[in-house]
Design a protein around this motif. Structure first.
Motif, PDB file in Angstrom:
ATOM      1  N   HIS A 245       0.828  -1.211   0.000  1.00 27.98           N
ATOM      2  CA  HIS A 245       0.000   0.000   0.000  1.00 27.98           C
ATOM      3  C   HIS A 245       0.862   1.262   0.000  1.00 27.98           C
ATOM      4  O   HIS A 245       0.477   2.292   0.556  1.00 27.98           O
ATOM      5  N   GLY A 246       2.055   1.130  -0.599  1.00 25.93           N
ATOM      6  CA  GLY A 246       2.946   2.276  -0.720  1.00 25.93           C
ATOM      7  C   GLY A 246       3.943   2.450   0.414  1.00 25.93           C
ATOM      8  O   GLY A 246       4.699   3.433   0.428  1.00 25.93           O
ATOM      9  N   PHE A 247       4.000   1.517   1.376  1.00 25.65           N
ATOM     10  CA  PHE A 247       4.960   1.667   2.472  1.00 25.65           C
ATOM     11  C   PHE A 247       6.375   1.634   1.900  1.00 25.65           C
ATOM     12  O   PHE A 247       6.714   0.756   1.107  1.00 25.65           O
ATOM     13  N   PRO A 248       7.243   2.590   2.327  1.00 27.55           N
ATOM     14  CA  PRO A 248       8.534   2.773   1.652  1.00 27.55           C
ATOM     15  C   PRO A 248       9.724   2.022   2.226  1.00 27.55           C
ATOM     16  O   PRO A 248      10.863   2.327   1.870  1.00 27.55           O
ATOM     17  N   ALA A 249       9.519   1.053   3.106  1.00 26.49           N
ATOM     18  CA  ALA A 249      10.655   0.400   3.765  1.00 26.49           C
ATOM     19  C   ALA A 249      10.372  -1.077   3.988  1.00 26.49           C
ATOM     20  O   ALA A 249       9.261  -1.556   3.791  1.00 26.49           O
ATOM     21  N   THR A 250      11.414  -1.798   4.439  1.00 30.22           N
ATOM     22  CA  THR A 250      11.274  -3.237   4.682  1.00 30.22           C
ATOM     23  C   THR A 250      10.939  -3.548   6.131  1.00 30.22           C
ATOM     24  O   THR A 250      10.725  -4.708   6.479  1.00 30.22           O
ATOM     25  N   VAL A 251      10.900  -2.524   6.986  1.00 31.85           N
ATOM     26  CA  VAL A 251      10.617  -2.725   8.403  1.00 31.85           C
ATOM     27  C   VAL A 251       9.915  -1.480   8.942  1.00 31.85           C
ATOM     28  O   VAL A 251      10.208  -0.364   8.509  1.00 31.85           O
ATOM     29  N   CYS A 252       8.971  -1.679   9.847  1.00 34.86           N
ATOM     30  CA  CYS A 252       8.368  -0.566  10.572  1.00 34.86           C
ATOM     31  C   CYS A 252       9.182  -0.367  11.850  1.00 34.86           C
ATOM     32  O   CYS A 252       9.379  -1.319  12.611  1.00 34.86           O
ATOM     33  N   ILE A 253       9.658   0.861  12.071  1.00 34.68           N
ATOM     34  CA  ILE A 253      10.441   1.165  13.271  1.00 34.68           C
ATOM     35  C   ILE A 253       9.707   2.253  14.051  1.00 34.68           C
ATOM     36  O   ILE A 253       9.567   3.376  13.573  1.00 34.68           O
ATOM     37  N   SER A 254       9.215   1.892  15.223  1.00 36.73           N
ATOM     38  CA  SER A 254       8.368   2.781  16.010  1.00 36.73           C
ATOM     39  C   SER A 254       9.068   3.125  17.314  1.00 36.73           C
ATOM     40  O   SER A 254       9.281   2.248  18.155  1.00 36.73           O
ATOM     41  N   VAL A 255       9.428   4.405  17.477  1.00 37.48           N
ATOM     42  CA  VAL A 255      10.248   4.841  18.602  1.00 37.48           C
ATOM     43  C   VAL A 255       9.402   5.613  19.621  1.00 37.48           C
ATOM     44  O   VAL A 255       8.684   6.556  19.275  1.00 37.48           O
TER      45      VAL A 255
END
Length: 280
Positions: free
Chosen positions: A63-73
Motif C-alpha cells: 500500500h505504498g509503504f517505503p521500507a522493509t521494516v516498521c520502526i516505532s520509537v
C-alpha cells in the motif's frame, strides 16, 4: 464470515521458512540497534538480511509503504517509517518485520515484532521496562491460551487478563484496540481478525492448519492515537510510550508451533508448562 485459509503440513513448512527469515531479521536488528544508528541504516540491515536468506519483503511497497521494516520509537505506536532519526540511549523502539518465500507458485508470509530498550533495559525508564515486560508477557500468555482455547477470542481474553493484573499493581496504560492481529498465509493480512481484547459474540473457531499473527499493542497512558501527515505513522495522542510484540503461530493437530521463533516457542511457553510441537 470470510473464508479462513487452512494450510497443509507442507505449506506450514514453507511458512516456517519465512518465519526463520523474520527471526534472522530480529536478531540482526537487535544487534544493530545501538545509540547513534539511524532508522534508515536499520532498514538497510533489514533489507540485507531478507536478501541474504533468499526471501522478499512483504512490507516494502505494501500500500505504498517505503521500507522493509516498521520502526516505532517511544510514542510511535505502529507503522513508523524509517528516517534519518538516530536512536538514543534509553529509547523504547519496536521493530515490526515481515518476509515471504515463494514456493509452488505462491507467496508464504511471516510477520513478527519485538520491542527493546536501546542500550539495554538498565538504561530505560521504569515505565518503559514495565510496559515492555507487560506487552511481551501478554503475547506469550495469548499464545499459550491458544493451546487450551476453542476460539480465536482466546487471544484477546489473555491480553486483557494480563493487563488487568498490571493495572491492579498500579499500571496506568491500556490496550490499543484499533490495531489487531490477523490471519496470515498466502498473503500477509487474511481472515480472521485477531482482537487484542475480549469482545461480545463468537469469534472464529481454532482449527488445525490455521496460522495467526498474534500482536498485542499496549500504551503506557491513553490508548487514543492519531495518524501523522505521512499517512502511516501512528502515535499516542498524549505522548505516552507504546510497545508491540508479535509472533506468527501455526495451529496443528498436535498443538502449536511458533513459526517466527527460532526454537518454535519452547522458551517462551515453558513458564506456562506448554511444550510446542514441531511441524511434522
Amino acid at each position: 464470515m470470510a473464508r479462513i485459509e487452512l494450510k497443509t503440513p507442507q505449506q506450514l513448512r514453507y511458512m516456517r521458512e519465512a518465519g526463520l527469515v523474520v527471526a534472522a531479521m530480529h536478531k540482526a536488528l537487535r544487534e544493530a540497534a545501538q545509540p547513534g544508528v539511524s532508522l534508515l541504516e536499520l532498514d538497510a540491515v533489514s533489507a540485507a538480511t531478507i536478501k541474504a536468506h533468499g526471501a522478499k519483503s512483504n512490507f516494502l511497497g505494501y500500500h505504498g509503504f517505503p521500507a522493509t521494516v516498521c520502526i516505532s520509537v517511544n510514542d510511535v505506536v505502529v507503522h513508523g517509517i524509517p528516517t534519518a532519526e538516530k536512536l538514543k540511549l534509553g529509547d523504547l523502539v519496536t521493530f515490526d518485520c515481515g518476509a515471504y518465500v515463494e514456493r509452488e507458485g505462491k507467496q508464504w508470509h511471516a510477520d513478527a515484532a519485538f520491542t527493546m530498550i536501546v542500550g539495554g533495559d538498565e538504561h530505560g525508564s521504569t515505565q518503559a521496562r514495565q510496559l515492555n515486560k507487560l506487552t511481551e508477557e501478554a503475547m506469550w500468555t495469548a499464545l499459550a491460551n491458544l493451546t487450551t482455547g476453542k476460539y480465536v477470542s482466546a487471544v484477546g481474553e489473555a491480553v486483557e487478563a494480563v493487563l488487568a493484573d498490571y493495572v491492579a499493581e498500579g499500571f496506568a496504560g491500556d490496550i490499543v484496540e484499533e490495531y489487531t492481529g490477523h490471519g496470515i498465509g498466502t498473503a500477509m493480512h487474511m481472515p480472521p481478525e485477531v482482537l487484542n481484547y475480549a469482545a461480545a459474540g463468537r469469534s472464529a473457531k481454532l482449527q488445525p492448519g490455521m496460522v495467526l499473527a498474534v500482536e498485542p499493542i499496549i500504551s503506557a497512558g491513553s490508548a487514543q492515537t492519531e495518524i501523522l501527515a505521512d499517512e502511516w505513522t501512528v502515535v499516542t495522542v498524549d505522548g505516552s510510550l507504546a510497545a508491540q510484540w508479535e509472533h506468527t503461530v501455526a495451529i496443528t493437530t498436535r498443538g502449536i508451533w511458533v513459526l517466527t521463533a527460532p526454537d518454535g516457542g519452547v522458551a517462551g511457553l515453558a513458564p506456562f508448562g506448554i511444550k510446542p510441537t514441531p511441524l511434522s
